[in-house]
Structure formats: C-alpha cells, structure tokens
Design a protein around this motif. Structure first.
Motif, mmCIF file in Angstrom:
data_model
loop_
_atom_site.group_PDB
_atom_site.id
_atom_site.type_symbol
_atom_site.label_atom_id
_atom_site.label_comp_id
_atom_site.label_asym_id
_atom_site.label_seq_id
_atom_site.Cartn_x
_atom_site.Cartn_y
_atom_site.Cartn_z
ATOM 1 N N GLU A 32 0.850 -1.181 0.000
ATOM 2 C CA GLU A 32 0.000 0.000 0.000
ATOM 3 C C GLU A 32 0.890 1.236 0.000
ATOM 4 O OE1 GLU A 32 -3.011 -0.267 -0.514
ATOM 5 O OE2 GLU A 32 -3.658 -2.228 0.246
ATOM 6 N N LEU A 33 0.358 2.359 -0.474
ATOM 7 C CA LEU A 33 1.162 3.566 -0.562
ATOM 8 C C LEU A 33 1.731 3.961 0.796
ATOM 9 C CD1 LEU A 33 2.264 5.940 -2.180
ATOM 10 C CD2 LEU A 33 0.104 7.156 -1.735
ATOM 11 N N CYS A 34 0.901 3.875 1.846
ATOM 12 C CA CYS A 34 1.397 4.275 3.168
ATOM 13 C C CYS A 34 2.427 3.292 3.716
ATOM 14 C CB CYS A 34 0.225 4.428 4.146
ATOM 15 S SG CYS A 34 -0.740 5.930 3.858
ATOM 16 N N SER A 35 2.310 2.016 3.371
ATOM 17 C CA SER A 35 3.334 1.045 3.779
ATOM 18 C C SER A 35 4.662 1.360 3.098
ATOM 19 C CB SER A 35 2.892 -0.375 3.441
ATOM 20 O OG SER A 35 1.728 -0.730 4.144
ATOM 21 N N VAL A 70 7.289 18.546 -5.560
ATOM 22 C CA VAL A 70 5.910 18.186 -5.926
ATOM 23 C C VAL A 70 5.956 17.232 -7.115
ATOM 24 C CG1 VAL A 70 3.693 19.053 -6.763
ATOM 25 C CG2 VAL A 70 4.968 20.358 -5.043
ATOM 26 N N ALA A 71 6.764 17.581 -8.117
ATOM 27 C CA ALA A 71 6.913 16.703 -9.286
ATOM 28 C C ALA A 71 7.541 15.376 -8.883
ATOM 29 C CB ALA A 71 7.764 17.392 -10.345
ATOM 30 N N GLY A 72 8.532 15.431 -7.981
ATOM 31 C CA GLY A 72 9.181 14.202 -7.533
ATOM 32 C C GLY A 72 8.216 13.258 -6.846
ATOM 33 N N SER A 73 7.337 13.800 -6.020
ATOM 34 C CA SER A 73 6.354 12.957 -5.335
ATOM 35 C C SER A 73 5.344 12.391 -6.326
ATOM 36 C CB SER A 73 5.635 13.768 -4.244
ATOM 37 O OG SER A 73 6.453 13.909 -3.101
ATOM 38 N N MET A 74 4.955 13.184 -7.333
ATOM 39 C CA MET A 74 4.030 12.679 -8.348
ATOM 40 C C MET A 74 4.671 11.548 -9.142
ATOM 41 S SD MET A 74 1.059 14.136 -8.179
ATOM 42 C CE MET A 74 0.406 13.553 -9.752
ATOM 43 N N VAL A 88 5.185 5.793 -10.462
ATOM 44 C CA VAL A 88 6.076 4.640 -10.643
ATOM 45 C C VAL A 88 5.680 3.522 -9.695
ATOM 46 C CG1 VAL A 88 8.443 3.812 -10.379
ATOM 47 C CG2 VAL A 88 8.009 5.993 -11.526
ATOM 48 N N ALA A 89 5.391 3.883 -8.431
ATOM 49 C CA ALA A 89 4.952 2.880 -7.455
ATOM 50 C C ALA A 89 3.649 2.232 -7.902
ATOM 51 C CB ALA A 89 4.778 3.527 -6.081
ATOM 52 N N TYR A 129 -3.783 -4.096 -4.021
ATOM 53 C CA TYR A 129 -2.983 -3.117 -3.303
ATOM 54 C C TYR A 129 -3.120 -1.747 -3.962
ATOM 55 C CZ TYR A 129 -0.752 -7.130 -1.035
ATOM 56 O OH TYR A 129 -0.526 -8.273 -0.306
ATOM 57 N N MET A 130 -3.141 -0.705 -3.144
ATOM 58 C CA MET A 130 -3.322 0.679 -3.560
ATOM 59 C C MET A 130 -4.678 0.886 -4.249
ATOM 60 S SD MET A 130 0.537 1.864 -4.794
ATOM 61 C CE MET A 130 0.003 3.520 -5.226
ATOM 62 N N PHE A 131 -5.571 -0.081 -4.115
ATOM 63 C CA PHE A 131 -6.929 0.008 -4.678
ATOM 64 C C PHE A 131 -6.893 0.324 -6.176
ATOM 65 C CE2 PHE A 131 -7.262 1.695 -0.231
ATOM 66 C CZ PHE A 131 -7.688 0.496 0.321
ATOM 67 N N LEU A 132 -5.964 -0.339 -6.875
ATOM 68 C CA LEU A 132 -5.799 -0.077 -8.300
ATOM 69 C C LEU A 132 -6.729 -0.913 -9.170
ATOM 70 C CD1 LEU A 132 -1.899 0.175 -8.413
ATOM 71 C CD2 LEU A 132 -3.551 2.043 -8.607
ATOM 72 N N ARG A 133 -7.411 -1.893 -8.553
ATOM 73 C CA ARG A 133 -8.310 -2.741 -9.339
ATOM 74 C C ARG A 133 -9.776 -2.564 -8.950
ATOM 75 N NH1 ARG A 133 -6.278 -8.712 -9.542
ATOM 76 N NH2 ARG A 133 -7.400 -8.709 -11.522
ATOM 77 N N HIS A 134 -10.025 -2.086 -7.747
ATOM 78 C CA HIS A 134 -11.386 -1.707 -7.336
ATOM 79 C C HIS A 134 -11.299 -0.928 -6.033
ATOM 80 C CE1 HIS A 134 -11.484 -4.844 -4.208
ATOM 81 N NE2 HIS A 134 -10.988 -5.672 -5.111
#
Length: 260
Positions: free
Chosen positions: A88-91, A168-172, A177-178, A193-198
């Motif tokens: 997950e993004l926070c992990s 800001v660009a670096g975080s985007m 990429v993640a 993970y990261m809710f990319l499929r639903h």
C-alpha cells in the motif's frame, strides 16, 4: 483458537469513522506535530551523535510498526500474498521514510515528502480499517501513519531539508512509478494493493471520485492538488513571510544605524 480481544482478527468491534476514539487519535497526532514544531529549535541543538540516535530510534519505531503488523497477520492466521505485503502507498512511504531518516538522502526526501504526508493524512481522516480502539490493529494503524508525518516533518523542521516545486513533481513521479509496479503485482497475485483494481469495501474519499477506473484519474488530480497545497501552506507561505520579516529587520537595523 481463542484470541485475546485486542488481538482477535475475526471477532472485534468495528471501526466507526469520527467516533470518539477516532477524533481523539486525530487530536493526539495533531498535538505531536505541534510539539515537534515548537521544539524544532531545541532538537536542532542536539549533538551530532544525539541527532543520529534520534533518527535511528524513529526509524526503528517505524520499521517495528510494519514488523509487528506482519507478525500479527501470521499469529491470526490471516497472512496472505493478496492482502499482507507492504505494497500500500502508506506502507511504502513508511519504510522509505524510515530509510530517509537513516540515510538523509535528499532525492528520497523529495520523492516521499508530499506523497507520505498527504497519503497518511488521508488515511488518518478516512481510515480503511476494520478494528476499533483498543484493538492492536487500531493502535498500530494510527501509530504508523502518525510516524510517517512526524518523520518527514522532522527531516524538514529539524534536519532543515527544504523542498522546492520540483519536490511536488518528484512525489508525483514516485506515486506513479509505485502505482505501475504495484499494479503489476496486483495482476500477478490477484490482489488489490493501492486500490488499483477496485475501491475498498469501507467508505473512503475514492467514493467521491467516480467508478472504476475513473477514480484512478481522480486520484491523480487529487494528489497533484494536495501536494501543491501542502507545498504552499507548509513551505511557500512560511518562506515568504520569513523573507518579509527579515527585510523589515534589515530596514529597522539600517534606520537605527543611521540614527546612531
């Protein structure tokens, strides 16, 4: 198998958003952020050795948050490739923020700063969480997300790392990429993970961003807006006020010099 109530992965009181325990958690985290800001000058005066030990201790606590979570998954018999990997993004930002504390790498700071703070803030306000206080998962969840914010602000306010618009660009770039890498893992593992499929099964901000896959584009726009707002509020405005204050002090000093 019988589990203690505070460790039971199956029969626990459900989390209720904006309940008393949720609001108290938010207040405690806000208070910790305020204390870090108020004591930033004192922390800067620590010796190099003490500062290094402080960063190591913070990093150890962050890594420990992930380790105890993985141990709880195993203990409860609920560990799986589909739900338990730190993808997950926070992990990801939790572990990378810990690495940042240990290495003090500036490009890593730029990559995770806004993604970490914005992601943790969103998770704290709208948690994807199934356990109420004082379950282990509740405590671990809010501790881990608070540590992301505190670690990144520590590097900013105490270690005096300064971001620019490039951050800001670096975080985007980091988030995208993640997301690509995690999506590949989702497809291979049949995960989400990261809710990319639903969307998650619990209420979240994604509910306001449209159906799948439209909400992913909405997340991109929301991330850019949040990262930009964080930069303006935390850095651009304070820096401008500081420059203005320094100019006033310089003019005042020049006036006094002429009078003298």
């Amino acid at each position: 198998m019988l589990y203690p109530p505070w460790l039971d992965p199956y029969d626990a009181a459900p989390f209720i958003a904006f309940s008393t325990s949720h609001m108290i958690s938010i207040i405690i985290i806000a208070a910790l952020v305020l204390l870090l800001f108020l004591f930033r000058h004192s922390l800067r005066r620590l010796s190099e050795r003490s500062s290094r030990l402080m960063r190591i201790a913070l990093a150890a606590l962050m890594i420990g948050c992930e380790i105890v979570l993985q141990l709880w998954y195993v203990y409860g018999g609920i560990w799986s490739l589909q739900t338990s990997l730190p993808l997950e993004l926070c992990s990801l930002t939790l572990l990378l923020s810990a690495l940042l504390l240990l290495t003090r790498t500036r490009w890593l700071y730029s990559a995770v700063l806004f993604a970490g703070i914005a992601g943790a803030l969103m998770a704290i306000v709208t948690p994807n969480l199934g356990y109420a206080f004082a379950h282990f998962r509740f405590i671990q969840f809010f501790t881990a997300h608070a540590m992301i914010i505190l670690a990144l602000l520590y590097m900013t306010w105490v270690e005096q790392f300064r971001p620019g618009w490039r951050s800001v660009a670096g975080s985007m770039i980091f988030v995208n990429v993640a997301a690509v890498m995690v999506y590949v893992a989702d497809v291979l593992l049949g995960a989400n993970y990261m809710f990319l499929r639903h969307k998650p099964n619990t209420p979240s901000v994604l509910d306001m961003l449209g159906p799948y896959p439209v909400y992913i584009l909405g997340e991109e726009i929301l991330a850019l807006v949040l990262f930009t707002l964080l930069y303006i509020v935390l850095f651009a405005i304070p820096d401008r006020l500081r420059r203005h204050q320094n100019k006033r002090k310089t003019k005042s000093h020049q006036v006094h010099s002429k009078i003298g």
